[in-house]
Motif scaffolding. Structure first.
Motif, PDB file in Angstrom:
ATOM      1  N   ARG A  19     -29.653  71.207   2.678  1.00 40.50           N
ATOM      2  CA  ARG A  19     -30.967  70.782   3.183  1.00 40.50           C
ATOM      3  C   ARG A  19     -32.065  71.416   2.346  1.00 40.50           C
ATOM      4  O   ARG A  19     -32.084  72.626   2.120  1.00 40.50           O
ATOM      5  N   ARG A  70     -25.323  74.461   4.205  1.00 39.33           N
ATOM      6  CA  ARG A  70     -24.800  74.651   5.565  1.00 39.33           C
ATOM      7  C   ARG A  70     -23.420  75.302   5.477  1.00 39.33           C
ATOM      8  O   ARG A  70     -22.474  74.718   4.942  1.00 39.33           O
ATOM      9  N   THR A  72     -20.608  76.549   7.765  1.00 44.33           N
ATOM     10  CA  THR A  72     -20.123  76.533   9.146  1.00 44.33           C
ATOM     11  C   THR A  72     -19.393  77.816   9.514  1.00 44.33           C
ATOM     12  O   THR A  72     -19.316  78.183  10.685  1.00 44.33           O
ATOM     13  N   GLU A  79     -26.792  77.406   9.736  1.00 42.64           N
ATOM     14  CA  GLU A  79     -26.645  76.458  10.836  1.00 42.64           C
ATOM     15  C   GLU A  79     -27.980  76.243  11.542  1.00 42.64           C
ATOM     16  O   GLU A  79     -28.328  75.124  11.916  1.00 42.64           O
ATOM     17  N   GLU A  80     -28.735  77.325  11.719  1.00 43.21           N
ATOM     18  CA  GLU A  80     -30.038  77.202  12.367  1.00 43.21           C
ATOM     19  C   GLU A  80     -30.989  76.361  11.522  1.00 43.21           C
ATOM     20  O   GLU A  80     -31.739  75.524  12.050  1.00 43.21           O
ATOM     21  N   HIS A  82     -30.220  73.977   9.524  1.00 46.71           N
ATOM     22  CA  HIS A  82     -29.812  72.572   9.569  1.00 46.71           C
ATOM     23  C   HIS A  82     -29.988  71.955  10.951  1.00 46.71           C
ATOM     24  O   HIS A  82     -30.197  70.750  11.070  1.00 46.71           O
ATOM     25  N   ARG A  83     -29.909  72.753  11.999  1.00 47.99           N
ATOM     26  CA  ARG A  83     -29.993  72.206  13.350  1.00 47.99           C
ATOM     27  C   ARG A  83     -31.387  72.298  13.966  1.00 47.99           C
ATOM     28  O   ARG A  83     -31.813  71.404  14.691  1.00 47.99           O
ATOM     29  N   ALA A  84     -32.090  73.400  13.674  1.00 52.94           N
ATOM     30  CA  ALA A  84     -33.302  73.693  14.455  1.00 52.94           C
ATOM     31  C   ALA A  84     -34.587  73.769  13.642  1.00 52.94           C
ATOM     32  O   ALA A  84     -35.659  73.944  14.223  1.00 52.94           O
TER      33      ALA A  84
END
Length: 306
Positions: A19, A70, A72, A79-80, A82-84
Motif C-alpha cells: 500500500r 502487508r 501477516t 496490518e493496521e 492496510h486495514r485502518a
C-alpha cells in the motif's frame, strides 16, 4: 526531534500486498527537506510506532511518499496500515532521518529484495544514467512495487522468483570494480548473501534485527539516569529499555530489536555493550551512544543522559 501531524492525502495499491501512502501537512505547509535513503518514524492511530522509507521525489516538498508491505506474520503495524489507515487519517510523524545515505562513487550496484526497493528508488532517480544498475528480486511481478516506474529506467533487472528464480548475485557482483558502491536492502537472507560475496564498499539497510554475533551478556549491571536522578539495577535476562521505562515511561523506542535507531541514547560514563545493527564500528567503539533496547554494559555501571 518533536512529533508533528500529517494527513494521508492519497492511498494507492502499488502492488499485491503493498500500500502506498502520500502524506501532506493538513494546512498545506511545505514539508521538511530530505535526501535519498531517509525514513520517517510514523505513529499509527493505535499508538504503534513504525519506520518507513521515503520513496518519492525529494524535490517535491508537498508530500512524503511511503510504501508499506502487508506482513501477516508481523507485529501488527503493517496490518493496521492496510486495514485502518485511509485518506484523511492523521498520523504522528518524526523525521526525516537518514542512516542510509547515498555516498559519492563512480559506480553503483543496487540490490533490492521485495519492499527493500523503497529506499533505493530515490537514489536511482538522483544518479546519472549509466553510473548504476539495479537487481530487484520479488516473489512475482505482481508483488514487485514500482515496477512500472522502474521499467522506464536503464540498467534495471527485475527477477520475479516464480518465473526466474533467485537473483544471480555471483553474476551481478562478479567483475565489478572494487570501488563500486553496493547498496542492498531487503530480507536478512539477501543481505547476508551479498555480505558474503562483496568485499568492496557495502551499504545495507535492514527491516529487521541482524543475526547476533554471540550471546547477549547475562550479567546484571547498574544504570544511572543522570537527568532523572535515579539509579537502577538491570538484572540478567532483563533489557535496559524495560528498566529505563520504569522511571522514564515516555522514553522513545520502536522495534525493540536494535535496527530502527529510535531508542538511541547518549552514554555519559561506562562502556556500553552493543547488539544493534544501526551504529557503525567506529560509532560503537567510541561508546558515546547506544541503543538501549538491545544494548547492555561491559562495565558494572552505565550513566545515561536520561
Amino acid at each position: 526531534m518533536s512529533m508533528f501531524r500529517l494527513v494521508v492525502r492519497t492511498v494507492v495499491e502499488e502492488a499485491e500486498g503493498v500500500r502506498g501512502l502520500l502524506l501532506a501537512d493538513p494546512a498545506g505547509a511545505e514539508l521538511a527537506p530530505w535526501e535519498p535513503g531517509a525514513h520517517l518514524e510514523v505513529t499509527l492511530p493505535s499508538g504503534t510506532v513504525r519506520h518507513y522509507s521515503l520513496c518519492g521525489d525529494p524535490a517535491d516538498r508537498r508530500v512524503y511518499r511511503l510504501g508499506v508491505l502487508r506482513e501477516t506474520a508481523g507485529r501488527g503495524g503493517s496490518e493496521e496500515v492496510h486495514r485502518a489507515v485511509g485518506e484523511g487519517t492523521l498520523l504522528g510523524v518524526r523525521g526525516p532521518f537518514n542512516r542510509f545515505p547515498l555516498v559519492p562513487a563512480e559506480r553503483y550496484l543496487f540490490v533490492a529484495g521485495g519492499i527493500g526497493i523503497t529506499p533505493l528508488l530515490p537514489m536511482l532517480r538522483s544518479l546519472r544514467p549509466g553510473t548504476w544498475s539495479l537487481l530487484y528480486g520479488g516473489r512475482s511481478l505482481a508483488s514487485m512495487a514500482y515496477r512500472e516506474e522502474l521499467a522506464g529506467l536503464p540498467g534495471v533487472t527485475l527477477v520475479p522468483q516464480d518465473t526466474a528464480g533467485l537473483p544471480d548475485l555471483d553474476a551481478a557482483l562478479g567483475g565489478l570494480p572494487p570501488s563500486t558502491a553496493v547498496y542492498c536492502c531487503g530480507p536478512e537472507g539477501l543481505l547476508r548473501a551479498v555480505e558474503e560475496r562483496w568485499r568492496g564498499p557495502l551499504h545495507t539497510e535492514r527491516f529487521g534485527a541482524a543475526p547476533s554475533g554471540g550471546n547477549v551478556a547475562s550479567d546484571g549491571f547498574e544504570v544511572e539516569l543522570k537527568r532523572s536522578g535515579r539509579t537502577l539495577r538491570v538484572e540478567p535476562g532483563r533489557t535496559l529499555l524495560d528498566a529505563v521505562r520504569e522511571v522514564v515511561p515516555g522514553v522513545a523506542y520502536s522495534c525493540e530489536e536494535g535496527w530502527c535507531g529510535t531508542c538511541e541514547t547518549k552514554v555519559l560514563a561506562g562502556t556500553p555493550e552493543h547488539h544493534d545493527s544501526v551504529l557503525g564500528e567506529e560509532e560503537k567503539a567510541s561508546g558515546t551512544t547506544m541503543m538501549i533496547c538491545v544494548g547492555r554494559s561491559r562495565t558494572d555501571r552505565l550513566v545515561l543522559d536520561l
